[in-house]
Design a protein around this motif. Structure first.
Motif: not given
Length: 69
Positions: A24-48
């Motif tokens: 399992p991989t997790l992207s942590v992005e202090a911005a939009c998580t768009m695009g990370w689905e190619e690399w990570a199975t879970g995402h934490i970000g700001i999508n608003c």
């Protein structure tokens, strides 16, 4: 990951050594998580847009805290 394009251009063996299949991989992005689905199975970000509060309050609201990450 500094550059998706450069990472995408690497040999499969290298990419698999960095992001092994089945792990399992997790992207942590202090911005939009768009695009990370190619690399990570879970995402934490700001999508608003439009949250307004002291920085720590916003980070906590969006899940950028020790218990969540």
């Amino acid at each position: 990951m500094p550059s998706w394009e450069l990472f995408r251009a690497q040999p499969a063996s290298y990419k698999d050594s960095v992001l092994p299949k089945g792990v399992p991989t997790l992207s942590v992005e202090a911005a939009c998580t768009m695009g990370w689905e190619e690399w990570a199975t879970g995402h934490i970000g700001i999508n608003c847009f439009g949250a307004s509060a002291p920085g720590g309050t916003c980070l906590d609201k969006f899940g950028f805290n020790v218990p969540n990450v």
